[in-house]
Scaffold this motif. Structure first.
Motif, PDB file in Angstrom:
ATOM      1  N   PHE A  47      17.940  21.521  -9.339  1.00  0.00           N
ATOM      2  CA  PHE A  47      18.499  20.333  -8.634  1.00  0.00           C
ATOM      3  C   PHE A  47      17.268  20.342  -7.409  1.00  0.00           C
ATOM      4  O   PHE A  47      17.038  19.343  -6.959  1.00  0.00           O
ATOM      5  N   ILE A  48      16.101  21.326  -7.668  1.00  0.00           N
ATOM      6  CA  ILE A  48      15.072  21.374  -7.021  1.00  0.00           C
ATOM      7  C   ILE A  48      13.648  20.723  -7.620  1.00  0.00           C
ATOM      8  O   ILE A  48      13.223  20.701  -7.154  1.00  0.00           O
ATOM      9  N   GLN A  49      14.036  20.051  -9.210  1.00  0.00           N
ATOM     10  CA  GLN A  49      12.995  19.451 -10.053  1.00  0.00           C
ATOM     11  C   GLN A  49      13.070  18.451  -9.357  1.00  0.00           C
ATOM     12  O   GLN A  49      14.167  17.433  -8.803  1.00  0.00           O
ATOM     13  N   PRO A  50      11.858  17.760  -9.394  1.00  0.00           N
ATOM     14  CA  PRO A  50      11.231  16.403  -8.435  1.00  0.00           C
ATOM     15  C   PRO A  50      11.326  15.551  -9.598  1.00  0.00           C
ATOM     16  O   PRO A  50      11.687  13.863  -8.824  1.00  0.00           O
ATOM     17  N   LYS A  51      11.734  15.282 -11.055  1.00  0.00           N
ATOM     18  CA  LYS A  51      12.607  14.444 -11.755  1.00  0.00           C
ATOM     19  C   LYS A  51      13.905  14.670 -11.529  1.00  0.00           C
ATOM     20  O   LYS A  51      14.741  15.095 -11.265  1.00  0.00           O
TER      21      LYS A  51
END
Length: 266
Positions: free
Chosen positions: A104-108
């Motif tokens: 969920f905290i990944q930018p992609k």
């Protein structure tokens, strides 16, 4: 839009590099897996060669060239999908264990991040095996480029179909056995044998929920009698499954229950 595409490609390349670095740490295991996969697939080819030798070079109109393509396009597509996007096979485990929190905290895109998080190095054996058989089967440069197109579309179709089946875990819970039957007992088996040996029921499945007809059976027909409509149809179906897989996964995320595992990935 162009910048986003460039960033996406860069992200994919970096992810592949990271996965390859981990493979280098276990080079012996990597090559052993690949060789064993090639040898395993090779036994089926020997079986077919014996069958054709006994039956005068063909069986019910099916030739060795047909079999070469049957054992070239699906394995190469399966191998490339699992090598580049092997993480999709972990979707159901992440859902059950509440491990999607990290993504969920990944930018992609979450689905993209999950898919490229792992790679199946044994799948390189399938990829190499499929490409080599395809080259042997090809009788012209045109056939070769058509085969590459079918493999690329097959990669998209294979990954999308498997993402869809793994995403059912949002609704059904643990579906590892169901996914295993779908991927190995149905998808791979139905794509590896001539369509005319199957009943009408299985033929229907091969054009719908188990779309292997677009992966192997239609492409083989186009090798002998090219038809632009069928050629384009393969691309449309593959992209259609890809879009549906993305929509289905993202819609299903609403049912996800967090495992409170907000950890950063390396």
């Amino acid at each position: 839009m162009l910048t986003e595409v460039k960033n996406l490609i860069r992200f994919l390349i970096e992810s592949i590099k990271c996965n390859l670095k981990s493979a280098v740490e276990y080079k012996k295991s990597f090559f052993v897996q690949m060789i064993l996969m090639v040898v395993n697939n090779g036994f089926f080819l020997i079986f077919w060669q014996v069958v054709f030798n006994v039956n005068g070079g063909h069986v019910d109109g099916i030739t060795m060239k047909d079999v070469l393509y049957l054992w070239a396009i699906p394995p190469a597509s399966w191998g490339l999908a699992n090598f580049l996007f092997g993480g999709f096979r972990e979707i159901n485990r992440y859902v059950i264990n509440g491990q999607l929190d990290t993504y969920f905290i990944q930018p992609k895109s979450m689905l993209l991040s999950v898919s490229v998080s792992k790679t199946d190095f044994g799948a390189c054996g399938d990829l190499v095996y499929g490409i080599v058989l395809g080259i042997i089967a090809c009788s012209s440069i045109g056939e070769f480029f058509m085969m590459i197109y079918y493999i690329l579309m097959g990669t998209i179709l294979t990954a999308s179909a498997f993402i869809i089946i793994r995403s059912l875990s949002f609704y059904l819970g643990e579906i590892d056995q169901i996914a295993h039957v779908y991927e190995n007992s149905l998808f791979i088996t139905l794509s590896s044998y001539p369509m005319n040996i199957f009943s009408d029921f299985f033929k229907f499945l091969m054009y719908t929920v188990i779309p292997v007809a677009y992966l192997t059976h239609i492409p083989i027909k186009l090798i002998y009698a090219f038809d632009i409509k069928s050629f384009i149809l393969i691309g449309i179906v593959s992209i259609g499954f890809f879009v549906f897989a993305n929509v289905f996964f993202n819609k299903s995320l609403k049912r996800y229950e967090s495992g409170n595992s907000m950890l950063m990935r390396n």
